[in-house]
Design an enzyme around this catalytic site. Structure first.
Site, PDB file in Angstrom:
ATOM      1  CE  LYS A  84      -4.623   0.601   0.762  1.00  0.00           C
ATOM      2  NZ  LYS A  84      -5.787   0.243   0.389  1.00  0.00           N
ATOM      3  N   GLY A 184     -22.019   5.064   5.291  1.00  0.00           N
ATOM      4  CA  GLY A 184     -21.019   5.719   4.381  1.00  0.00           C
ATOM      5  C   GLY A 184     -21.612   5.205   3.143  1.00  0.00           C
ATOM      6  CB  VAL A 185     -24.281   5.669   0.917  1.00  0.00           C
ATOM      7  CG1 VAL A 185     -25.206   4.773   1.272  1.00  0.00           C
ATOM      8  CG2 VAL A 185     -24.917   7.027   1.669  1.00  0.00           C
TER       9      VAL A 185
HETATM   10  P1  NAD Z   1     -15.557   6.773  -0.536  1.00  0.00           P
HETATM   11  O1  NAD Z   1     -14.942   8.133  -0.032  1.00  0.00           O
HETATM   12  O2  NAD Z   1     -16.419   6.787  -1.746  1.00  0.00           O
HETATM   13  O3  NAD Z   1     -16.972   6.741   0.578  1.00  0.00           O
HETATM   14  C1  NAD Z   1     -16.989   6.802   1.814  1.00  0.00           C
HETATM   15  C2  NAD Z   1     -18.158   7.638   2.505  1.00  0.00           C
HETATM   16  O4  NAD Z   1     -18.270   7.557   3.789  1.00  0.00           O
HETATM   17  C3  NAD Z   1     -18.180   8.962   2.081  1.00  0.00           C
HETATM   18  O5  NAD Z   1     -19.339   9.278   1.351  1.00  0.00           O
HETATM   19  C4  NAD Z   1     -17.921   9.597   3.306  1.00  0.00           C
HETATM   20  O6  NAD Z   1     -18.697  11.291   3.414  1.00  0.00           O
HETATM   21  C5  NAD Z   1     -18.454   8.838   4.265  1.00  0.00           C
HETATM   22  N1  NAD Z   1     -18.280   9.007   5.612  1.00  0.00           N
HETATM   23  C6  NAD Z   1     -16.934   9.108   6.131  1.00  0.00           C
HETATM   24  N2  NAD Z   1     -16.741   9.132   7.333  1.00  0.00           N
HETATM   25  C7  NAD Z   1     -17.917   8.818   7.961  1.00  0.00           C
HETATM   26  C8  NAD Z   1     -18.737   8.677   9.073  1.00  0.00           C
HETATM   27  N3  NAD Z   1     -17.861   9.130  10.262  1.00  0.00           N
HETATM   28  N4  NAD Z   1     -19.859   8.355   9.227  1.00  0.00           N
HETATM   29  C9  NAD Z   1     -20.721   8.267   8.130  1.00  0.00           C
HETATM   30  N5  NAD Z   1     -20.070   8.192   6.828  1.00  0.00           N
HETATM   31  C10 NAD Z   1     -18.990   8.545   6.641  1.00  0.00           C
HETATM   32  O7  NAD Z   1     -15.064   5.532  -0.237  1.00  0.00           O
HETATM   33  P2  NAD Z   1     -15.119   4.135  -0.778  1.00  0.00           P
HETATM   34  O8  NAD Z   1     -14.452   3.981  -2.049  1.00  0.00           O
HETATM   35  O9  NAD Z   1     -16.670   3.867  -0.750  1.00  0.00           O
HETATM   36  O10 NAD Z   1     -14.403   3.261   0.494  1.00  0.00           O
HETATM   37  C11 NAD Z   1     -15.230   3.104   1.777  1.00  0.00           C
HETATM   38  C12 NAD Z   1     -14.336   2.138   2.362  1.00  0.00           C
HETATM   39  O11 NAD Z   1     -14.058   0.809   1.749  1.00  0.00           O
HETATM   40  C13 NAD Z   1     -12.879   2.610   2.727  1.00  0.00           C
HETATM   41  O12 NAD Z   1     -12.454   2.121   4.089  1.00  0.00           O
HETATM   42  C14 NAD Z   1     -11.985   1.898   1.772  1.00  0.00           C
HETATM   43  O13 NAD Z   1     -10.693   1.822   2.267  1.00  0.00           O
HETATM   44  C15 NAD Z   1     -12.685   0.622   1.624  1.00  0.00           C
HETATM   45  N6  NAD Z   1     -12.650  -0.302   0.370  1.00  0.00           N
HETATM   46  C16 NAD Z   1     -12.963   0.388  -0.830  1.00  0.00           C
HETATM   47  C17 NAD Z   1     -12.495  -0.307  -1.982  1.00  0.00           C
HETATM   48  C18 NAD Z   1     -13.176   0.187  -3.283  1.00  0.00           C
HETATM   49  O14 NAD Z   1     -12.919  -0.304  -4.168  1.00  0.00           O
HETATM   50  N7  NAD Z   1     -13.395   1.558  -3.474  1.00  0.00           N
HETATM   51  C19 NAD Z   1     -11.979  -1.465  -1.944  1.00  0.00           C
HETATM   52  C20 NAD Z   1     -11.674  -1.969  -0.767  1.00  0.00           C
HETATM   53  C21 NAD Z   1     -12.019  -1.431   0.587  1.00  0.00           C
END
Ligand code: NAD
Length: 362
Positions: A84, A184-185
């Site tokens: 990472k 988190g959406v």
């Molecule tokens: P993203 O940033 O698109 O979405 C995250 C959402 O969570 C945002 O809308 C944000 O406003 C919201 N958020 C932040 N803090 C919050 C809180 N305290 N309460 C409620 N909502 C909150 O990110 P993503 O790509 O959807 O990733 C989300 C998680 O999944 C992360 O931990 C990321 O590391 C993990 N992840 C993502 C992927 C991927 O393909 N994008 C793959 C594996 C893991």
């Protein structure tokens, strides 16, 4: 252990092969690449752009995330290691630029392919393409590199993992009478909500970004949780953490009223050993994060390794069976997360799958 010092000691304790630091005066880039393991192959892992409180916090994040990538790749049966990288933003809201991304690309290039960068929080497909202007060791862009946004595949994999959760707790694999709470959406949470709504579930959502909640309510018919309420104390069937890591601590776990936790966020357990055991003690089934959220890695790593679309779909589908296999093992383990780590470590100990020798080769 003082987190800012004893870096080699920390690497030994987590089992890292290499940790590289870089600063570029021309662009102000400050970044760390952590390669945890290349036992199974070169290591693909996202680049996170984040404003950390201090360097210790940044180092802790990259060490823990890269270790998780090793287990994620191994558990998904990918011939990939774990790594990472992180970019330390100087202040919140600091805008990404092509110059910064290209400086990061040059840093990635120094790893000579042992590390392959991709998107993570704060890094878009456009940023990946900027990095890819300086190195071929990048996935997740749309023009210079390829693979695009992996989040639809992460969401699909998480949905598949939820099916395994329902089967394991003895419920019918039918979402139509279930309520799922999603924290988190954003990229993954929204897509997971869509899959759940299509499958007939009621979906309760929360997000710190108000327009994001509004979109899920208006476009998908989700219900918004009131600002004064805590999602983790709501009476729902499944909770899906899809925002931050470290959200399941002893206090939160004590208050949970759901039967299943299965989401896309990385590092959901604050203290994996004790929090995993506490969930088991409370009879709450936890789908280990790196098993449930492997869909995006499968997509990008699979493309890097040359899989076909059909093979990629099959692998994302297999997350359901992998989750079930880990749950079976967890019957004799302290927690499902301990079982998932043991499952991944066994695959690493077995080593890379040997390619059949070519006819006529010596
Ligand atoms: P993203 O940033 O698109 O979405 C995250 C959402 O969570 C945002 O809308 C944000 O406003 C919201 N958020 C932040 N803090 C919050 C809180 N305290 N309460 C409620 N909502 C909150 O990110 P993503 O790509 O959807 O990733 C989300 C998680 O999944 C992360 O931990 C990321 O590391 C993990 N992840 C993502 C992927 C991927 O393909 N994008 C793959 C594996 C893991």
């Amino acid at each position: 252990m003082n987190p800012t010092t004893n870096i080699l000691e920390q690497m030994s304790s987590y089992g890292h092969e290499r940790v590289a630091f870089h600063q570029d005066p021309a662009t102000g880039l400050k970044a760390i690449i952590a390669v945890h393991s290349t036992v199974l192959g070169n290591a693909l892992g996202g680049t996170r752009r984040w404003c950390y409180a201090n360097e210790s916090e940044a180092l802790f994040d990259v060490l823990r995330l890269s270790e998780g990538m090793t287990y994620k790749a191994a558990a998904a049966d990918l011939q990939m290691g774990g790594a990472k990288s992180i970019i330390l933003m100087p202040k919140p809201g600091h805008q990404p630029t092509e110059a910064e991304a290209r400086a990061m690309g040059r840093f990635v290039d120094t790893m000579a392919g042992k590390y392959i960068a991709a998107e993570d929080v704060g890094v878009s497909p456009q940023y990946c393409d900027w990095m890819a202007m300086e190195t071929k060791h990048v996935m997740g862009g749309n023009t210079v590199s390829h693979g695009g946004d992996p989040s639809p595949f992460t969401a699909q994999g998480c949905f598949n993992s939820m099916k395994a959760c329902l089967a394991f707790v003895g419920k019918k694999v039918d979402f139509s009478n279930l309520t799922v709470g999603i924290q988190g959406v954003g990229a993954t949470g929204y897509r997971l909500a869509k899959l759940l709504r299509q499958a007939g579930a009621a979906v309760l959502v929360t997000d710190v970004h108000v327009p994001t909640v509004k979109r899920a309510v208006e476009e998908l018919g989700c219900m918004a949780l009131g600002n004064d309420k805590n999602l983790f104390a709501e009476k729902v069937d499944i909770i899906a953490p899809c925002a931050l890591g470290g959200i399941l601590d002893a206090k939160t776990i004590e208050n949970l009223k759901c039967q299943i936790v299965c989401g896309t966020a990385n590092n959901q357990l604050l203290v994996p050993d004790t929090d995993g055991a506490l969930l088991k003690k409370r009879g709450i089934l936890y789908s280990p994060d790196f098993v449930a959220n492997a869909g995006g890695l499968i997509r990008l790593a699979g493309l890097y390794l040359g899989f076909t679309e059909a093979q990629l779909d099959k692998k994302v589908e297999q997350i359901e069976q992998t989750t079930l296999a880990v749950f079976e093992e967890s019957k004799s383990q302290v927690s499902t997360s301990a079982a998932a780590i043991a499952y991944a470590k066994r695959k690493i100990a077995a080593g890379p799958v040997k390619k059949p020798a070519m006819a006529g080769s010596r």
